[in-house]
Design an enzyme around this catalytic site. Sequence first.
Site, PDB file in Angstrom:
ATOM      1  N   GLY A   1       0.823  -1.194   0.000  1.00  0.00           N
ATOM      2  CA  GLY A   1       0.000   0.000   0.000  1.00  0.00           C
ATOM      3  C   GLY A   1       0.861   1.249   0.000  1.00  0.00           C
ATOM      4  O   GLY A   1       1.925   1.300  -0.632  1.00  0.00           O
ATOM      5  N   CYS A   2       0.446   2.256   0.737  1.00  0.00           N
ATOM      6  CA  CYS A   2       1.183   3.509   0.769  1.00  0.00           C
ATOM      7  C   CYS A   2       2.455   3.426   1.602  1.00  0.00           C
ATOM      8  O   CYS A   2       3.201   4.406   1.686  1.00  0.00           O
ATOM      9  CB  CYS A   2       0.284   4.631   1.277  1.00  0.00           C
ATOM     10  SG  CYS A   2      -1.020   5.077   0.106  1.00  0.00           S
ATOM     11  N   SER A   3       2.712   2.287   2.215  1.00  0.00           N
ATOM     12  CA  SER A   3       3.974   2.051   2.923  1.00  0.00           C
ATOM     13  C   SER A   3       4.986   1.349   2.037  1.00  0.00           C
ATOM     14  O   SER A   3       6.042   0.921   2.517  1.00  0.00           O
ATOM     15  CB  SER A   3       3.726   1.221   4.192  1.00  0.00           C
ATOM     16  OG  SER A   3       2.848   1.858   5.073  1.00  0.00           O
ATOM     17  N   SER A   4       4.706   1.205   0.746  1.00  0.00           N
ATOM     18  CA  SER A   4       5.529   0.381  -0.144  1.00  0.00           C
ATOM     19  C   SER A   4       6.981   0.837  -0.216  1.00  0.00           C
ATOM     20  O   SER A   4       7.898   0.011  -0.186  1.00  0.00           O
ATOM     21  CB  SER A   4       4.923   0.354  -1.540  1.00  0.00           C
ATOM     22  OG  SER A   4       3.699  -0.348  -1.555  1.00  0.00           O
TER      23      SER A   4
END
Length: 373
Positions: free
Chosen positions: A151-154
């Site tokens: 997700g946006c932590s990729s």
Amino acid sequence: MHRVIISGIGVEIPEASITNEELVASFNTWVDMENVRREVSGEPLLQKSDSAFIVHASGVQTRHVIEREGILDPTRMAPRFPTRPDDALSLEAEFGIASASKALDHAGLKPGDIDLVICSASHHQRPYPAIAIEMQQALGTRGAGFDMGLGCSSAAAALHIAVNLVRAGAHKRVLVTTPEIITGHLNFRDRQTHFIFGDASVSMIVEGLAQGEKRPGRFEVLDTRAWTQMSNSIRTNLGYYTRATQDDPYMIDLEGNLIKQIGNKVFKEVTVAGHKFIVEFLAEHGLTPQAIRRFWLHQANARMNAMILKLSFGHDVDHDRAPMVLERLGNTAAAGAIIALSENHADMKAGDYGLLCAFGAGYSIGGALLRML
């Protein structure tokens, strides 16, 4: 165990942009058209979008996109990416290479100096061949490549892996690239999410620091951390099995399969989790938030970041301490925190600490404690 640095950072922002006013006009035109169609069913869409709502909900004023006209066309409301033959460079690989080339230049390296490519993004163009392998071939890097996502932590998650691979001696230099073409997966007919995202590509070079080597102006990565907890509050169901769930597998219905979120729930839960993660991660190193010169947080929501920092510090924190790029770029998913880092570090002094921290669907959080050399 090797000391590890981020020796190069590259950012690529598409030239085209869309303002809130343009996006609202397109959305509201579609609502009017849709309500004419729905007159028979008697279930009109009552809510229209407006710029004041967008700014209040997110802080976003404008966003950059790879292709804008298809998005603003109320009869389409999606970017139009021309089909490319299999032997042509894919759009995602092209976007990744744009930022990767800048990162290599910043690090003073050539592609042949890289022995691993990690392409980590919230959404990928295809399952295989890996975009990272395509980039490896096009750039001329050595070794291997693989795709991943959180997700946006990729980007933070890939940095976590790259740092530890280099620290352990498994690889010498790793290219971490995060090409986020998130507009290709966004439902521009969903009032809750149509305004949030923009496109951007970022890359980082992770390598070891030789004994006695001086790299002023670069960041040493002191530690990295990842945390996850299952949540359906941010979700996309569009995947490789989507066609098998349809009555006609050759006529895919996208309704309900694109990005969706429960905004208020995400805000509350991620704020609490983000604050806890930051304070506990720093405490493991004998540090408090006050010891950190700069925070580069996920660029998703201005109010959420402000609340996380207020809980961590006990008071409001200004732009200098925690810079935002959200207003002009929108939420660029996993790329956002890296853009904030790239644009806001030149004034830092040797010995200054910085914290990179991103929050994403899952829920997921990734962090990296950095120190300026």
